[in-house]
Enzyme design. Structure first.
Site, PDB file in Angstrom:
ATOM      1  N   GLN A 126      12.469 -32.884  26.047  1.00  0.00           N
ATOM      2  CA  GLN A 126      12.573 -31.566  25.446  1.00  0.00           C
ATOM      3  C   GLN A 126      12.155 -31.647  23.982  1.00  0.00           C
ATOM      4  OE1 GLN A 126      16.449 -30.636  24.044  1.00  0.00           O
ATOM      5  NE2 GLN A 126      16.396 -28.556  24.822  1.00  0.00           N
ATOM      6  N   GLY A 127      11.019 -31.081  23.647  1.00  0.00           N
ATOM      7  CA  GLY A 127      10.536 -31.151  22.269  1.00  0.00           C
ATOM      8  C   GLY A 127      10.839 -29.876  21.508  1.00  0.00           C
ATOM      9  N   TYR A 128      12.068 -29.754  21.067  1.00  0.00           N
ATOM     10  CA  TYR A 128      12.464 -28.572  20.290  1.00  0.00           C
ATOM     11  C   TYR A 128      12.667 -28.931  18.817  1.00  0.00           C
ATOM     12  CZ  TYR A 128      13.600 -25.946  24.638  1.00  0.00           C
ATOM     13  OH  TYR A 128      13.574 -25.305  25.845  1.00  0.00           O
ATOM     14  N   SER A 129      13.660 -29.799  18.555  1.00  0.00           N
ATOM     15  CA  SER A 129      14.066 -30.045  17.168  1.00  0.00           C
ATOM     16  C   SER A 129      12.958 -30.686  16.351  1.00  0.00           C
ATOM     17  CB  SER A 129      15.282 -30.970  17.136  1.00  0.00           C
ATOM     18  OG  SER A 129      16.305 -30.465  17.943  1.00  0.00           O
ATOM     19  N   SER A 161      15.079 -36.868  23.159  1.00  0.00           N
ATOM     20  CA  SER A 161      15.658 -37.823  24.099  1.00  0.00           C
ATOM     21  C   SER A 161      14.633 -38.180  25.175  1.00  0.00           C
ATOM     22  CB  SER A 161      16.903 -37.241  24.779  1.00  0.00           C
ATOM     23  OG  SER A 161      17.824 -36.791  23.822  1.00  0.00           O
ATOM     24  N   GLU A 244      21.306 -26.132  29.487  1.00  0.00           N
ATOM     25  CA  GLU A 244      21.683 -27.411  28.880  1.00  0.00           C
ATOM     26  C   GLU A 244      23.169 -27.409  28.547  1.00  0.00           C
ATOM     27  OE1 GLU A 244      20.127 -28.413  24.942  1.00  0.00           O
ATOM     28  OE2 GLU A 244      20.252 -30.534  25.460  1.00  0.00           O
ATOM     29  N   SER A 373      25.339 -27.717  17.683  1.00  0.00           N
ATOM     30  CA  SER A 373      26.496 -28.460  17.172  1.00  0.00           C
ATOM     31  C   SER A 373      27.793 -27.694  17.414  1.00  0.00           C
ATOM     32  CB  SER A 373      26.332 -28.685  15.667  1.00  0.00           C
ATOM     33  OG  SER A 373      26.450 -27.446  14.998  1.00  0.00           O
TER      34      SER A 373
HETATM   35  C1  LIG Z   1      22.430 -37.189  21.152  1.00  0.00           C
HETATM   36  C2  LIG Z   1      21.440 -36.143  20.788  1.00  0.00           C
HETATM   37  C3  LIG Z   1      20.411 -35.818  21.655  1.00  0.00           C
HETATM   38  C4  LIG Z   1      19.454 -34.849  21.307  1.00  0.00           C
HETATM   39  N1  LIG Z   1      18.423 -34.583  22.163  1.00  0.00           N
HETATM   40  C5  LIG Z   1      17.463 -33.690  21.801  1.00  0.00           C
HETATM   41  C6  LIG Z   1      16.304 -33.467  22.614  1.00  0.00           C
HETATM   42  O1  LIG Z   1      16.139 -34.085  23.661  1.00  0.00           O
HETATM   43  N2  LIG Z   1      15.378 -32.591  22.202  1.00  0.00           N
HETATM   44  C7  LIG Z   1      15.517 -31.873  21.040  1.00  0.00           C
HETATM   45  O2  LIG Z   1      14.649 -31.061  20.736  1.00  0.00           O
HETATM   46  N3  LIG Z   1      16.587 -32.068  20.230  1.00  0.00           N
HETATM   47  C8  LIG Z   1      17.561 -32.964  20.577  1.00  0.00           C
HETATM   48  N4  LIG Z   1      18.645 -33.204  19.736  1.00  0.00           N
HETATM   49  C9  LIG Z   1      18.711 -32.484  18.456  1.00  0.00           C
HETATM   50  C10 LIG Z   1      19.873 -31.531  18.343  1.00  0.00           C
HETATM   51  O3  LIG Z   1      19.665 -30.379  19.067  1.00  0.00           O
HETATM   52  C11 LIG Z   1      20.117 -31.268  16.845  1.00  0.00           C
HETATM   53  O4  LIG Z   1      20.570 -32.474  16.285  1.00  0.00           O
HETATM   54  C12 LIG Z   1      21.151 -30.211  16.602  1.00  0.00           C
HETATM   55  O5  LIG Z   1      20.688 -28.968  16.981  1.00  0.00           O
HETATM   56  C13 LIG Z   1      21.575 -30.151  15.128  1.00  0.00           C
HETATM   57  O6  LIG Z   1      20.477 -30.071  14.276  1.00  0.00           O
HETATM   58  P1  LIG Z   1      20.316 -31.078  13.053  1.00  0.00           P
HETATM   59  O7  LIG Z   1      20.470 -32.445  13.566  1.00  0.00           O
HETATM   60  O8  LIG Z   1      19.064 -30.758  12.344  1.00  0.00           O
HETATM   61  O9  LIG Z   1      21.553 -30.775  12.118  1.00  0.00           O
HETATM   62  P2  LIG Z   1      21.636 -29.606  11.049  1.00  0.00           P
HETATM   63  O10 LIG Z   1      21.200 -28.361  11.651  1.00  0.00           O
HETATM   64  O11 LIG Z   1      21.012 -30.077   9.799  1.00  0.00           O
HETATM   65  O12 LIG Z   1      23.208 -29.519  10.858  1.00  0.00           O
HETATM   66  C14 LIG Z   1      23.935 -30.297   9.921  1.00  0.00           C
HETATM   67  C15 LIG Z   1      25.341 -29.740   9.845  1.00  0.00           C
HETATM   68  O13 LIG Z   1      25.314 -28.387   9.401  1.00  0.00           O
HETATM   69  C16 LIG Z   1      26.013 -27.553  10.302  1.00  0.00           C
HETATM   70  N5  LIG Z   1      25.385 -26.232  10.348  1.00  0.00           N
HETATM   71  C17 LIG Z   1      24.067 -25.948  10.425  1.00  0.00           C
HETATM   72  N6  LIG Z   1      23.885 -24.615  10.481  1.00  0.00           N
HETATM   73  C18 LIG Z   1      25.113 -24.045  10.449  1.00  0.00           C
HETATM   74  C19 LIG Z   1      25.597 -22.701  10.492  1.00  0.00           C
HETATM   75  N7  LIG Z   1      24.763 -21.673  10.586  1.00  0.00           N
HETATM   76  N8  LIG Z   1      26.927 -22.490  10.437  1.00  0.00           N
HETATM   77  C20 LIG Z   1      27.788 -23.527  10.344  1.00  0.00           C
HETATM   78  N9  LIG Z   1      27.395 -24.814  10.297  1.00  0.00           N
HETATM   79  C21 LIG Z   1      26.072 -25.073  10.349  1.00  0.00           C
HETATM   80  C22 LIG Z   1      25.913 -28.277  11.625  1.00  0.00           C
HETATM   81  O14 LIG Z   1      26.938 -27.884  12.492  1.00  0.00           O
HETATM   82  C23 LIG Z   1      26.040 -29.720  11.204  1.00  0.00           C
HETATM   83  O15 LIG Z   1      27.377 -30.043  11.020  1.00  0.00           O
HETATM   84  C24 LIG Z   1      19.567 -34.172  20.070  1.00  0.00           C
HETATM   85  C25 LIG Z   1      20.618 -34.512  19.185  1.00  0.00           C
HETATM   86  C26 LIG Z   1      21.544 -35.485  19.523  1.00  0.00           C
HETATM   87  C27 LIG Z   1      22.617 -35.821  18.530  1.00  0.00           C
END
Ligand SMILES: Cc1cc2nc3c(=O)[nH]c(=O)nc-3n(C[C@H](O)[C@H](O)[C@H](O)COP(=O)(O)OP(=O)(O)OC[C@H]3O[C@@H](n4cnc5c(N)ncnc54)[C@H](O)[C@@H]3O)c2cc1C
Lengths: 407, 361
Positions: A126-129, A161, A244, A373
């Site tokens: 899944q290429g989202y983030s 992932s 998901e 999250s």
């Molecule tokens: C184990 C794992 C597997 C993953 N697999 C994939 C995958 O296969 N494909 C893919 O595309 N992505 C994947 N991800 C990415 C995942 O979706 C992101 O890590 C997640 O959405 C959080 O984004 P970020 O890491 O940029 O954190 P950030 O968005 O930078 O968040 C940092 C902190 O800020 C908080 N925060 C951010 N915005 C808000 C808000 N509006 N209100 C309150 N708090 C906020 C968050 O809760 C967090 O505590 C994976 C992540 C993990 C950990």
């Protein structure tokens, strides 16, 4: 409340039980994490033939073609958990892409992708983030520009992932740079062998490379790779994100883990006494059991709501948040009851359960963060579930911007 | 009343902290955990120059000049906090903390003078006095010892093992006949832990005839030092989370501007800050309030462990996916906190002991 299963369901349960009894030797071990092991693929084939995987997917695409029946799905999940048998292959392809294609894909896309995906032969990521687009996914910047019959893609994904094993990626890209941020995104399917794609595994806290960075340099894919229309990718992706989040909080798996912890506590002794006799640890165990049962019953309630085509409301919104937290707490307990042995890791002598509780403890924290999250889940619960007002958007210029200057 | 650190104590902690900030930076620690052990040696000599190993050693004992600094467990805890803060691979807590406290109490000037001269450095295995798992436990027969010491800490650079049969304290030489070592791998690769299997290995009882008191003091001091180590590691994780929340933008604003993120950080701070005062007092009590020493050690270690477990996961969450990766190395602190939690008694065990000490059932 009528919890008696009609004869049809009792028969069905007996059938599933009989199947598991007969084929238990063919089941791969639950710790077999390799994506393409022969045993896993053979098991998947057996499950597909018998309707224990892809049960409701159309026959023409390799499914079993049964009418949707949430109760039967539950019975299958329960019986597999009871027998400690691994269920069908799950993963982002089967759980997220396939439902999306069934709903929004072209006939050609369905024909090409669904069957091998269900069989476990075609693996997806899944290429989202992106580095600048995590919680704020719609800020993504990976660009796809039309050139003749192709999209030409440039940019970077992160936290992807299984990208290192995947054949294909379903991906969000920006195709309409001038549109408002949610309306400029498209959902496209990319063959991971296309020239210009570079996958770099990223080591995580568990010590394994569970995910990757993926770089795109002038990657060309046919324009027919789009799912849905140009600029509608946000909507297409949201359809799959719901899948998901449902996938991340399986209550039967949680109850299975709980039983394993009870077994550890019966087996491990300290000062000559089995740990299960320690009132404090036992209390923690039973407390988690109550919570796991609550999640299981909540799941049964969701089953009924879904079979009656009613909205799941709060009961559905909380599943990812509570399910992931519960798993994390269970691993925490397992480590605590093992005491010093609980911190052994990797190939250490004296290690218990191959150190899997430490792996769970860390990985489940990853799942609390990933896929939306905990904080984002709480925003959703309060805004959509409880109808509370949204936080106002900041005025332009309220913050000295650091990293993300997009949009 | 004055509840706080003296200027000398602040200076001591600052100087160790400043040294470690350069010497034990993340990349060096990372190399150490990947098998290049030079950092432990570098730190050992660097700390020696600062006088760190001599902090708890008396100036003189039983008429023998030892040349130590004669300070207390509070000073040792301040040093340990700095070590935790910089996830330093160091056997200070065991070799120059617990071992010295025990030998000091027992009045064993011989071993102490060897430690002072650098000819003895002791790894410490106390699990057998805390909670014995199957197959573990030592038994002494004449001047030999047999059995298993399951979790011996601070093995890096050690020349001897200071062990317990449950009530007596013995020293066994490393590499001697009948001593076999199995290295353990834990989540915390900044630490060196081994299991010892002893088969009629020659054992020397330490001096004195009241080992029970020495043993108790050693374990109490060890618990306080682990609490201090955890405190240092957790404080660092909190600082990193706050710094990250100011740098990282999502939705066109720093994530630190979301109340959700602010509240996570504020809760970490509000729960962690009192731990600092608790650790100071528990450490002070070791030398100055003997009737509370054991109780405070139990309370401090159990409480700091619980609060810091919360800090470790919450600070990781503030970092989002980045916190889960190896890129920032945040997990080294996370794992140090996780390992400390289980060593010398987990929180439940410590609370049960605290209740017992007060005659509560
Ligand atoms: C184990 C794992 C597997 C993953 N697999 C994939 C995958 O296969 N494909 C893919 O595309 N992505 C994947 N991800 C990415 C995942 O979706 C992101 O890590 C997640 O959405 C959080 O984004 P970020 O890491 O940029 O954190 P950030 O968005 O930078 O968040 C940092 C902190 O800020 C908080 N925060 C951010 N915005 C808000 C808000 N509006 N209100 C309150 N708090 C906020 C968050 O809760 C967090 O505590 C994976 C992540 C993990 C950990």
């Amino acid at each position: 409340m009528d919890l008696n299963l009609t004869q049809e369901y009792e028969d069905f349960r007996a059938e599933v039980r009989g199947f598991l009894e007969k084929h238990k030797d063919s089941a791969p071990s639950r710790s077999d994490r390799s994506v393409r092991s022969k045993k896993r693929l053979a098991w998947q084939e057996l499950l597909l033939q018998n309707g224990y995987a892809a049960r409701t997917h159309p026959k023409q695409y390799g499914g079993f073609g049964a009418a949707p029946d949430a109760l039967k799905a539950r019975i299958i999940a329960e019986e597999f958990a009871r027998a400690s048998a691994p269920g069908g292959i799950s993963g982002q392809g089967i759980n997220m892409l396939v439902p999306t294609l069934l709903e929004l894909g072209t006939d050609e896309q369905k024909d090409t992708y669904i069957k091998p995906t269900l069989a476990g032969e075609m693996v997806w990521c899944q290429g989202y983030s992106e580095p600048g687009a995590g919680s704020d996914l719609a800020a993504l910047r990976t660009a796809a520009v039309v050139d003749g019959d192709d999209f030409v893609i440039n940019g970077q994904k992160i936290w992807t992932s299984t990208a290192q094993f995947a054949d294909m990626m379903f991906c969000l890209v920006r195709t309409e740079p001038d549109a408002p941020k949610h309306q400029g995104i498209s959902y496209i399917l990319i063959d991971m062998n296309t020239p210009g794609i570079e996958v770099r595994p990223l080591m995580t806290m568990t010590g394994f490379a569970e995910f990757n960075e993926v770089f795109f340099t002038d990657v060309r894919v046919p324009v027919t790779s789009i799912v849905g229309n140009r600029g509608e990718g946000w909507m297409v992706a949201n359809a799959t994100l719901t899948h998901e989040r449902g996938m991340l909080g399986d209550p039967d798996a949680a109850l299975g883990r709980l039983r394993s912890i009870a077994e550890i506590m019966q087996k491990e002794h300290i000062d000559g006494k089995p740990l299960i006799e320690d009132a404090v640890y036992r209390d923690r165990l039973v407390k988690l059991q109550a919570e796991a049962q609550a999640m299981k019953m909540n799941g049964m309630r969701l089953t009924t709501l879904s079979s009656e085509k009613k909205s799941s409301g709060m009961a559905g919104l909380l599943v990812k948040l509570q399910g992931c937290e519960l798993n994390h707490q269970m691993a925490d307990l397992a480590i605590d009851v093992m005491g010093e042995y609980g911190i052994l890791y990797e190939d250490s002598p004296f290690i218990r359960d191959q150190g899997m509780w430490q792996t769970h403890y860390m990985f489940d924290l990853g799942l609390i963060i990933g896929g939306g999250s905990a904080q984002i889940q709480k925003n959703i619960i309060s805004e959509r579930g409880l109808g509370m007002p949204r936080e106002p958007k900041p005025q332009p210029g309220s913050f000295k911007s650091g990293a993300s200057k997009a949009n | 009343m004055y509840f706080g650190l003296s200027e000398d104590q602040i200076m001591l902690q600052d100087s160790v902290g400043r040294y470690l900030e350069g010497a034990s930076e993340l990349e060096a620690v990372r190399k150490f955990t990947e098998g290049d052990t030079t950092l432990a040696d570098t730190l050992h000599s660097g700390m020696e120059e600062l006088g760190v190993p001599f902090v708890l050693l008396p100036e003189a004992l039983n008429g023998q000049i030892l040349g130590g600094l004669g300070m207390g467990v509070l000073e040792a805890a301040l040093i340990q906090e700095a070590l935790g803060r910089h996830i330093a691979p160091s056997s200070f807590a065991t070799a120059y903390g617990m071992a010295v406290v025990g030998l000091r109490e027992a009045g064993d000037e011989d071993w102490l003078s060897q430690i002072a001269m650098g000819s003895a450095r002791m790894a410490v295995g106390m699990t057998e006095a805390i909670g014995v798992r199957e197959d573990a436990g030592l038994s002494l027969s004449g001047d030999t010892v047999s059995g298993r010491a399951s979790f011996v800490m601070g093995a890096d650079g050690a020349t001897h093992f200071l062990l317990t049969t449950g009530d007596q304290l013995i020293v066994v030489e490393r590499g001697a006949k009948g001593v076999s070592e199995t290295a353990l791998t834990t989540i915390d690769k900044t630490r060196n832990v081994v299991t010892l299997d002893l088969d009629k290995a020659s054992a020397a009882l330490i001096a004195g005839n009241n080992h029970a008191v020495a043993l108790r003091k050693m374990i109490d001091a060890g618990r306080v030092l682990l609490a201090a180590d955890t405190l240092g590691a957790a404080a660092m994780m909190l600082e990193k989370a706050v710094a990250y929340s100011k740098e990282r933008d999502q939705f066109n604003r720093p994530i630190g501007s979301f109340q959700a993120v602010k509240h996570m950080c504020a809760e970490m701070a509000a729960r962690l800050e009192p731990c600092r005062a608790l650790v100071w007092y528990a450490a002070y009590a070791q030398d100055h309030v003997p009737e509370e020493a054991a109780l405070m050690a139990c309370l401090a270690k159990s409480h700091v462990s619980d609060v810091s477990k919360f800090v470790a996961r919450t600070a990781t969450e503030v970092h989002g996916g980045m916190g889960f990766t190896d890129l920032l190395g945040l997990h080294y602190w996370f794992k140090r906190i996780g390992a400390n939690r289980q060593l010398l008694g987990g929180p439940e065990k410590l609370r049960a002991e605290a209740a017992e000490l007060q005659g509560w059932g």
